[in-house]
Scaffold this motif. Sequence first.
Motif, PDB file in Angstrom:
ATOM      1  N   UNK A  73      -3.578   1.939  11.840  1.00  0.00           N
ATOM      2  CA  UNK A  73      -2.777   3.637  11.939  1.00  0.00           C
ATOM      3  C   UNK A  73      -4.074   4.442  12.122  1.00  0.00           C
ATOM      4  N   UNK A  74      -4.926   5.642  12.310  1.00  0.00           N
ATOM      5  CA  UNK A  74      -5.437   6.218  11.854  1.00  0.00           C
ATOM      6  C   UNK A  74      -5.565   6.243  10.356  1.00  0.00           C
ATOM      7  N   UNK A  75      -4.945   6.701   9.808  1.00  0.00           N
ATOM      8  CA  UNK A  75      -4.660   7.512   8.149  1.00  0.00           C
ATOM      9  C   UNK A  75      -5.003   6.128   7.032  1.00  0.00           C
ATOM     10  N   UNK A  76      -4.752   4.871   7.719  1.00  0.00           N
ATOM     11  CA  UNK A  76      -6.063   3.470   7.257  1.00  0.00           C
ATOM     12  C   UNK A  76      -6.804   3.602   7.726  1.00  0.00           C
ATOM     13  N   UNK A  77      -7.902   4.338   8.357  1.00  0.00           N
ATOM     14  CA  UNK A  77      -8.982   4.246   7.746  1.00  0.00           C
ATOM     15  C   UNK A  77      -9.184   4.486   7.153  1.00  0.00           C
ATOM     16  N   UNK A  78     -10.574   3.995   6.333  1.00  0.00           N
ATOM     17  CA  UNK A  78     -11.256   4.392   4.835  1.00  0.00           C
ATOM     18  C   UNK A  78     -11.633   5.414   4.633  1.00  0.00           C
ATOM     19  N   UNK A  79     -11.528   5.870   3.552  1.00  0.00           N
ATOM     20  CA  UNK A  79     -11.736   7.746   2.740  1.00  0.00           C
ATOM     21  C   UNK A  79     -12.837   7.865   2.645  1.00  0.00           C
ATOM     22  N   UNK A  80     -13.455   7.153   3.221  1.00  0.00           N
ATOM     23  CA  UNK A  80     -15.381   7.550   2.917  1.00  0.00           C
ATOM     24  C   UNK A  80     -15.801   8.203   4.397  1.00  0.00           C
ATOM     25  N   UNK A  81     -14.650   6.622   5.126  1.00  0.00           N
ATOM     26  CA  UNK A  81     -15.619   7.151   6.921  1.00  0.00           C
ATOM     27  C   UNK A  81     -15.380   8.307   7.030  1.00  0.00           C
ATOM     28  N   UNK A  82     -16.973   8.870   7.461  1.00  0.00           N
ATOM     29  CA  UNK A  82     -16.951  10.093   7.088  1.00  0.00           C
ATOM     30  C   UNK A  82     -16.683  10.674   9.266  1.00  0.00           C
TER      31      UNK A  82
END
Length: 104
Positions: A73-82
Amino acid sequence: MPAARVLNRHAALVNHMAEVAGVDMTAALGEARLTREGWATAVMACVGCARPDACDQWLADQRGPEGLPERLPVAQLPSYCRNAGLIAGLAQREGERDNGRDDA
């Protein structure tokens, strides 16, 4: 302007991050859900990130047993991903299109 090698690396990172989230960036460009300017902005946002090595490692960690990326899920992409917001928007539009609700 960054060197072509740098741009190519970051274009691949953006594309692979989107792929993990189930977004086909080539299709998004071809279907005009993403403009060329939007793609260039996404790549340049990635170029400006201080964590491309962490991104490489995170993406490598998402590879399944066949060497293909596991879909998350998109919500699991790294928090730092711009580009997480862009990818989330494209994923939502892909879902709407796949469900027959192409309101975009």
